[in-house]
Design an enzyme around this catalytic site. Structure first.
Site, PDB file in Angstrom:
ATOM      1  N   LYS A 200       0.804  -1.224   0.000  1.00 21.76           N
ATOM      2  CA  LYS A 200       0.000   0.000   0.000  1.00 21.76           C
ATOM      3  C   LYS A 200       0.834   1.271   0.000  1.00 21.76           C
ATOM      4  CE  LYS A 200      -3.464   0.387   2.699  1.00 21.76           C
ATOM      5  NZ  LYS A 200      -4.138   0.472   4.016  1.00 21.76           N
ATOM      6  N   GLY A 376       8.407  -2.563  10.901  1.00 21.01           N
ATOM      7  CA  GLY A 376       7.811  -1.261  11.213  1.00 21.01           C
ATOM      8  C   GLY A 376       8.791  -0.293  11.843  1.00 21.01           C
TER       9      GLY A 376
HETATM   10  P1  ADP Z   1       7.497  -5.063   3.602  1.00 26.28           P
HETATM   11  O1  ADP Z   1       7.017  -5.971   4.688  1.00 26.28           O
HETATM   12  O2  ADP Z   1       8.804  -5.484   3.020  1.00 26.28           O
HETATM   13  O3  ADP Z   1       7.480  -3.611   4.021  1.00 26.28           O
HETATM   14  P2  ADP Z   1       4.837  -4.935   2.416  1.00 26.28           P
HETATM   15  O4  ADP Z   1       4.265  -5.559   3.637  1.00 26.28           O
HETATM   16  O5  ADP Z   1       4.527  -3.513   2.145  1.00 26.28           O
HETATM   17  O6  ADP Z   1       6.445  -5.167   2.385  1.00 26.28           O
HETATM   18  O7  ADP Z   1       4.321  -5.723   1.123  1.00 26.28           O
HETATM   19  C1  ADP Z   1       4.519  -7.092   0.948  1.00 26.28           C
HETATM   20  C2  ADP Z   1       3.309  -7.741   0.333  1.00 26.28           C
HETATM   21  O8  ADP Z   1       2.931  -7.090  -0.856  1.00 26.28           O
HETATM   22  C3  ADP Z   1       3.593  -9.183  -0.026  1.00 26.28           C
HETATM   23  O9  ADP Z   1       2.733 -10.006   0.716  1.00 26.28           O
HETATM   24  C4  ADP Z   1       3.278  -9.258  -1.535  1.00 26.28           C
HETATM   25  O10 ADP Z   1       2.576 -10.425  -1.897  1.00 26.28           O
HETATM   26  C5  ADP Z   1       2.386  -8.062  -1.734  1.00 26.28           C
HETATM   27  N1  ADP Z   1       2.427  -7.629  -3.135  1.00 26.28           N
HETATM   28  C6  ADP Z   1       3.456  -7.109  -3.808  1.00 26.28           C
HETATM   29  N2  ADP Z   1       3.120  -6.872  -5.094  1.00 26.28           N
HETATM   30  C7  ADP Z   1       1.846  -7.239  -5.224  1.00 26.28           C
HETATM   31  C8  ADP Z   1       0.902  -7.232  -6.310  1.00 26.28           C
HETATM   32  N3  ADP Z   1       1.256  -6.773  -7.517  1.00 26.28           N
HETATM   33  N4  ADP Z   1      -0.343  -7.671  -6.070  1.00 26.28           N
HETATM   34  C9  ADP Z   1      -0.700  -8.123  -4.855  1.00 26.28           C
HETATM   35  N5  ADP Z   1       0.125  -8.164  -3.792  1.00 26.28           N
HETATM   36  C10 ADP Z   1       1.382  -7.734  -3.983  1.00 26.28           C
END
Ligand code: ADP
Ligand code: MG
Length: 396
Positions: A200, A376
């Site tokens: 997001k 976080g």
């Molecule tokens: P981080 O934990 O590294 O900060 P996030 O929690 O923001 O990363 O995002 C990770 C999630 O985003 C993963 O579960 C991944 O499946 C999802 N994601 C990434 N690209 C897509 C996409 N195009 N469509 C749906 N989900 C996605």
């Protein structure tokens, strides 16, 4: 950059004294085994240093999100793993607090370690309950925080205990995390390239705004790119988009126009019919996603372009996978970016829970300058927020 808090280097431990060490052993488990021990390994230098000085240690951590006492979330797999890493036995307490725990602490010899049970078995942990903080503080003579990943929460073990137990100082991992991440943004080596993906835009808006001021380029991937596309009236099919995020993305695009930072979006995508491993898959020549399809990864041309920018960087920060990397057919974009970051000669820092997991799953965890153990916490620190668990410690 000087770290503003006292550390274990200038800590005096009384003869026969005990140290309460808040660690972050919130690690993934499968069938009662630790599947990624990065957080445990990174705490070993602090634990070794304290043992060498003859202290006995009381370690405390949370694991998962148990609702009360739940044997499935026992710290036992982590104390076993720590014991293997140290080549020493680590005692596992059966409770978080109570008379039995106090007896076990009394029995500890110099250099011995007792791991308390999962802090979240006590509801007072997340409520920062003062009575719980008092009981935990009574178990030792000095307090060390080495749990960077928990330091953005004012929980009892992170914020309450050090109010009652002084000296309260930073462990080596906490010091390294805070110094590395602060330096990245306050004293960046240029060109500074940020790779940002994940779910997001609104989760990371604080970060994006800060990076627009200090980074030379921001390379966007992951589901968040669809909010940017919608803000430009590009069709996104059934891709993951939250309506609120579109307005946030529009504001980011406006700010990027006025900044010196080059904000890049994918130029091609890989789409699937559903968020599933064995779904039908197609490589799109462009970024328009047809109805009935969802964008699940960035495409080849995007990866090539991003790789070039990463190769020219002096400093790289990566957070957030480029696609649904948990699904093998949509992991390529994330893998390619991970490889480019790992191969780079630049200072490379990776932060975020899923990004760290992705890097580890590609076997590249040791190929970056710093893999942050804080999800976080690392994002909040980079946004410029103060972390309660750091602020509460003794000033240097
Ligand atoms: P981080 O934990 O590294 O900060 P996030 O929690 O923001 O990363 O995002 C990770 C999630 O985003 C993963 O579960 C991944 O499946 C999802 N994601 C990434 N690209 C897509 C996409 N195009 N469509 C749906 N989900 C996605
Ligand atoms: Mg995540």
């Amino acid at each position: 950059m000087a770290f503003s808090k006292r550390t274990i280097d200038d800590l005096e431990i009384p003869e026969g004294g005990g140290v309460f060490v808040r660690v972050d052993f919130n690690v993934p488990l499968k069938d009662g085994e630790v599947t990624d021990d990065a957080r445990i390994r990174q705490t070993v230098p602090t634990i070794e240093a304290l043992r060498e000085r003859g202290a006995h240690l009381v370690l405390a951590s949370h694991l998962g999100r148990p609702d009360g006492r739940d044997p499935e979330t026992s710290m036992e797999p982590t104390s076993r793993r720590l014991g293997e890493l140290l080549g020493a036995h680590v005692h596992q307490a059966s409770e978080v607090i109570g008379p039995e725990v106090r007896r076990e602490v009394e029995r500890l010899e110099p250099g011995e370690i007792l791991m308390l049970e999962n802090l979240r078995w006590e509801s007072g942990e997340t409520d920062n309950d003062d009575e719980l903080a008092h009981e935990l503080a009574d178990l030792a003579d000095v307090y060390v925080n080495d749990a960077f990943g928990a330091s953005h929460r004012a929980h009892a073990s992170v914020y309450g205990v050090p109010q009652h137990l002084r000296p309260a100082v930073a462990g080596k991992l906490l010091e390294k995390e805070v110094t590395t991440l602060t330096e990245l943004i306050e004293d960046p080596q240029q060109p500074f390239v940020v790779v940002l993906g994940g779910a997001k835009v609104s989760d990371k808006i604080g970060l994006i705004e800060r990076f627009l001021e200090v980074a030379d380029a921001i390379l966007i991937g992951g589901a968040m790119c669809f909010s940017f596309f919608r803000a430009q009236d590009i069709p996104t099919g059934d891709s993951m988009v939250e309506e609120d995020d579109i307005e946030v993305a529009r504001r980011v695009l406006e700010k990027a126009e006025d900044s010196d930072c080059d904000l890049r979006l994918p130029v091609d995508l890989v789409a699937g019919r559903a968020f599933e491993e064995d779904t039908e898959r197609q490589e799109l020549d462009g970024v328009e996603v047809p109805d009935g399809w969802m964008g699940l990864d960035v495409g080849h041309r995007t990866v090539e372009g991003y790789r070039e920018v990463i190769e020219g960087a002096a400093q790289v920060f990566w957070n957030g996978p480029m696609g649904a990397f948990e699904l093998a057919p949509f992991a390529e974009g994330t893998r390619a970016v991970a490889e480019a970051v790992a191969e780079s000669e630049a200072k490379t820092v990776v932060g975020g829970g899923d990004s760290a997991a992705a890097l580890a799953s590609f076997g590249l965890a040791d190929s970056v300058t710093h893999l942050s153990t804080g999800g976080g916490a690392s994002l909040e620190l980079l946004e410029g927020k103060e972390l309660p668990g750091v602020e509460v410690l003794d000033d240097a």
